[in-house]
Scaffold this active site. Structure first.
Site, PDB file in Angstrom:
ATOM      1  N   ARG A  51      58.694  41.942  59.726  1.00 40.08           N
ATOM      2  CA  ARG A  51      57.234  42.051  59.652  1.00 40.08           C
ATOM      3  C   ARG A  51      56.819  43.364  58.991  1.00 40.08           C
ATOM      4  O   ARG A  51      55.925  43.392  58.166  1.00 40.08           O
ATOM      5  CB  ARG A  51      56.585  41.918  61.028  1.00 40.08           C
ATOM      6  CG  ARG A  51      55.055  41.742  60.913  1.00 40.08           C
ATOM      7  CD  ARG A  51      54.353  41.777  62.254  1.00 40.08           C
ATOM      8  NE  ARG A  51      54.648  43.009  62.929  1.00 40.08           N
ATOM      9  CZ  ARG A  51      55.218  43.107  64.120  1.00 40.08           C
ATOM     10  NH1 ARG A  51      55.524  42.023  64.801  1.00 40.08           N
ATOM     11  NH2 ARG A  51      55.501  44.280  64.637  1.00 40.08           N
ATOM     12  N   TYR A  61      32.722  42.107  43.354  1.00 36.78           N
ATOM     13  CA  TYR A  61      33.275  40.813  43.735  1.00 36.78           C
ATOM     14  C   TYR A  61      32.496  40.273  44.935  1.00 36.78           C
ATOM     15  O   TYR A  61      32.433  40.907  45.983  1.00 36.78           O
ATOM     16  CB  TYR A  61      34.760  40.967  44.061  1.00 36.78           C
ATOM     17  CG  TYR A  61      35.417  39.681  44.474  1.00 36.78           C
ATOM     18  CD1 TYR A  61      35.649  38.679  43.546  1.00 36.78           C
ATOM     19  CD2 TYR A  61      35.802  39.467  45.785  1.00 36.78           C
ATOM     20  CE1 TYR A  61      36.246  37.493  43.911  1.00 36.78           C
ATOM     21  CE2 TYR A  61      36.404  38.282  46.168  1.00 36.78           C
ATOM     22  CZ  TYR A  61      36.618  37.299  45.227  1.00 36.78           C
ATOM     23  OH  TYR A  61      37.210  36.129  45.610  1.00 36.78           O
ATOM     24  N   ASP A 119      38.556  48.967  43.237  1.00 39.12           N
ATOM     25  CA  ASP A 119      39.057  47.607  43.036  1.00 39.12           C
ATOM     26  C   ASP A 119      39.371  47.490  41.550  1.00 39.12           C
ATOM     27  O   ASP A 119      38.475  47.362  40.720  1.00 39.12           O
ATOM     28  CB  ASP A 119      37.996  46.592  43.470  1.00 39.12           C
ATOM     29  CG  ASP A 119      38.470  45.144  43.303  1.00 39.12           C
ATOM     30  OD1 ASP A 119      39.446  44.914  42.565  1.00 39.12           O
ATOM     31  OD2 ASP A 119      37.841  44.247  43.908  1.00 39.12           O
ATOM     32  N   LYS A 140      45.356  37.702  40.768  1.00 37.90           N
ATOM     33  CA  LYS A 140      44.803  37.633  39.418  1.00 37.90           C
ATOM     34  C   LYS A 140      45.840  38.116  38.398  1.00 37.90           C
ATOM     35  O   LYS A 140      46.883  37.529  38.295  1.00 37.90           O
ATOM     36  CB  LYS A 140      43.498  38.434  39.368  1.00 37.90           C
ATOM     37  CG  LYS A 140      42.560  38.170  40.577  1.00 37.90           C
ATOM     38  CD  LYS A 140      42.036  36.745  40.647  1.00 37.90           C
ATOM     39  CE  LYS A 140      41.336  36.404  41.960  1.00 37.90           C
ATOM     40  NZ  LYS A 140      40.279  37.308  42.396  1.00 37.90           N
TER      41      LYS A 140
HETATM   42  C1  PLP Z   1      39.719  37.727  43.558  1.00 36.62           C
HETATM   43  C2  PLP Z   1      39.187  39.088  43.722  1.00 36.62           C
HETATM   44  C3  PLP Z   1      39.200  39.714  44.976  1.00 36.62           C
HETATM   45  C4  PLP Z   1      39.709  39.012  46.219  1.00 36.62           C
HETATM   46  O1  PLP Z   1      41.101  38.764  46.130  1.00 36.62           O
HETATM   47  P1  PLP Z   1      41.832  37.500  46.813  1.00 36.62           P
HETATM   48  O2  PLP Z   1      43.238  37.630  46.358  1.00 36.62           O
HETATM   49  O3  PLP Z   1      41.141  36.264  46.315  1.00 36.62           O
HETATM   50  O4  PLP Z   1      41.676  37.662  48.292  1.00 36.62           O
HETATM   51  C5  PLP Z   1      38.712  41.004  45.053  1.00 36.62           C
HETATM   52  N1  PLP Z   1      38.220  41.655  43.972  1.00 36.62           N
HETATM   53  C6  PLP Z   1      38.196  41.070  42.764  1.00 36.62           C
HETATM   54  C7  PLP Z   1      37.656  41.836  41.594  1.00 36.62           C
HETATM   55  C8  PLP Z   1      38.670  39.779  42.591  1.00 36.62           C
HETATM   56  O5  PLP Z   1      38.631  39.195  41.378  1.00 36.62           O
END
Ligand code: PLP
Length: 379
Positions: A52, A104, A177, A202
Site C-alpha cells: 500500500r 478544470y 495544475d 491526460k
Molecule cells: C482531467 C483533469 C483533472 C482531473 O483529473 P482526473 O484524472 O480526471 O481525476 C484535473 N485538472 C485538469 C486540467 C484536467 O484536465
C-alpha cells in the site's frame, strides 16, 4: 544514466534508462505483489513490507516524473482528482485556498464542496490579472495559491514567475495544475512553485487507457510529509498495471506533446480569421492576451488544447460538434486521438463556459485530416 547529463526527451524515451535486474529487461516487469518476504531474522531483505505504501510498481514512473519536473519527489495517485484532493487535505484544516476563476470544472466544484464542508476556505482570482492577484496575495495571503495555466476551457495564461514570487513574499504555497502544458512545455517548480499536480490520465499517459494522477514537490516540507502519509495511510493508491501503462505512455510524452502542439498551432492559425467563428482561443496566437507570458514560460510550444467559439451561437456549436468525424466527441484531453467537446452542455447549470464554445484536444493524427474535419463540420 544520470539525470543531470541528459535531456528530458532522452530520460523519458528510456524511462531513465533503468534496466530490470535478473533478466536485464528494457521494458520493466509489472509488480503486482501486495506483500514481501521477511527474513528468518525478522528483517526485510527486499526493503519493503507491504505494497500500500511501498509498491515497487511506482518507482520508475515516479522517478521519471520527478526528473522531468525537476522535483525533489513525485508520487502517483489513482486519479488527478485524488492527487489534488490529497494535497488540499494535507493543508491545516480551514486553510485559505486562492483558486483561479477559470480552471478544470470538476476540481473547482470539488473545492467549493470542500469549502462548504469547512475543510478549506476558498476565494477566486482572475487568472490573467497579475496586478490584481499580487494585491490579493498581499492583502490576505492564502495558505495555498492554486494555478492552472493555460486554464480550462478558455486557455487564459497566469504569469507563473510573478504569481510564485508574490506568494513566496507573503508565505503562501503555490500548487500548479500542469496537466495541460506537461513538463515538456513548462516546469513550474523551476519558476518558483512548491507543488505540481497532474491528471496523468491526460498527456502523461496519453492513450485513453489509464486514470491516474500525480503530485511533485520542489522540496520536502511538513505539507509534503502529510501528502505522503495521506497516500500511505489514507490508502488511495494506483494499481500496478496502471502504473506500468503510465510509464509506457510517458516514454513517448515529448514526441506526442510537440507534435500535437504544432498541429494545434496550425489549426489555430488556419481558423483564426474564419468568419464562421467568433473567436479562436489559443495562447500561441499573437492576438491572445496571454501570448507574451506564455511565450516566456512555455518552451517549444503552446500546448495542444484550444477552443473555438462558433459565430452562430450555441445550437450551431452543438450541430458542428455533431458533424465531426475525425475528432471524437468525448470528454477528457491529452490523448493520441483528437477529442472535441461542447463544454457548456457537459458542465451543466452554473457553467462559466461560453455556450458557443467547442473545446478541442488535438491529438497526433495528420493535421490535414484534422483541418478538413473542422472545415466540413463548421458547414
Ligand atoms: C482531467 C483533469 C483533472 C482531473 O483529473 P482526473 O484524472 O480526471 O481525476 C484535473 N485538472 C485538469 C486540467 C484536467 O484536465
Amino acid at each position: 544514466m544520470s539525470d543531470a547529463k541528459h535531456a528530458p526527451d532522452t530520460l523519458a524515451a528510456q524511462g531513465l534508462g533503468w534496466i530490470a535486474p535478473i533478466h536485464r529487461d528494457l521494458a520493466p516487469p509489472i509488480h503486482p505483489s501486495s506483500t514481501f518476504e521477511r527474513g528468518a531474522d525478522g528483517s526485510f531483505p527486499g526493503g519493503r513490507v507491504y505494497a500500500r505504501d511501498q509498491s515497487p510498481a511506482y518507482d520508475q514512473a515516479e522517478a521519471l516524473l520527478a526528473a522531468l519536473e525537476g522535483a525533489h519527489q513525485a508520487l502517483l495517485f489513482p486519479s488527478g482528482m485524488a492527487a489534488a484532493t490529497t494535497l488540499l487535505q494535507a493543508l491545516e484544516p480551514g486553510s485559505r485556498v486562492l483558486a483561479p476563476r477559470a480552471m478544470y470544472w470538476a476540481l473547482r466544484n470539488w473545492m467549493q464542496e470542500l469549502a462548504a464542508r469547512g475543510q478549506i476556505a476558498l476565494d477566486f482570482y482572475d487568472n490573467a490579472d497579475t496586478a490584481a492577484l499580487r494585491a490579493r496575495i498581499a492583502t490576505q495571503p492564502p495558505r495555498l495559491l492554486w494555478v492552472e495555466t493555460p486554464a480550462n476551457p478558455t486557455w487564459e495564461i497566469t504569469d507563473l514567475t510573478a504569481a510564485c514570487a508574490a506568494a513566496r513574499a507573503h508565505g503562501s504555497l503555490v500548487a500548479v495544475d500542469s496537466t495541460v502544458p506537461t513538463p515538456v512545455l513548462t516546469r513550474p517548480l523551476e519558476l518558483g512553485a512548491d507543488f505540481v499536480m497532474h491528471s496523468a490520465t491526460k498527456y502523461l499517459n496519453g492513450h485513453s487507457d489509464v486514470v491516474a494522477g500525480a503530485l511533485a514537490c520542489r522540496a520536502d516540507s511538513p505539507v509534503w510529509t502529510r501528502v505522503r502519509q495521506n497516500r500511505a495511510l489514507g490508502g488511495a493508491i494506483l494499481g500496478p498495471f496502471e502504473a506500468w501503462l503510465l510509464l509506457r505512455g510517458m516514454r513517448t510524452l515529448a514526441l506526442r506533446v510537440r507534435h500535437a502542439s504544432a498541429s494545434a498551432l496550425a489549426i489555430a492559425r488556419t481558423f483564426e480569421r474564419d468568419p464562421r467563428l467568433a473567436a479562436v482561443l489559443y495562447p500561441g496566437l499573437p492576438g491572445h492576451p496571454g501570448h507574451a507570458t506564455a511565450a516566456a514560460q512555455m518552451q517549444g510550444g503552446f500546448g495542444a488544447m484550444l477552443s473555438i467559439r462558433v459565430a452562430a451561437g450555441e445550437q450551431a456549436a452543438l450541430a458542428a460538434t455533431g458533424r465531426l468525424q475525425v475528432f471524437k466527441r468525448a470528454t477528457s484531453l491529452g490523448s493520441v486521438e483528437s477529442l472535441a467537446e461542447h463544454r457548456f452542455s457537459v458542465e451543466g447549470p452554473g457553467s462559466q463556459c461560453p455556450p458557443d464554445l467547442i473545446r478541442l484536444s488535438v491529438g497526433i493524427e495528420a493535421v490535414e485530416d484534422l483541418l478538413a474535419d473542422l472545415d466540413q463540420a463548421l458547414g
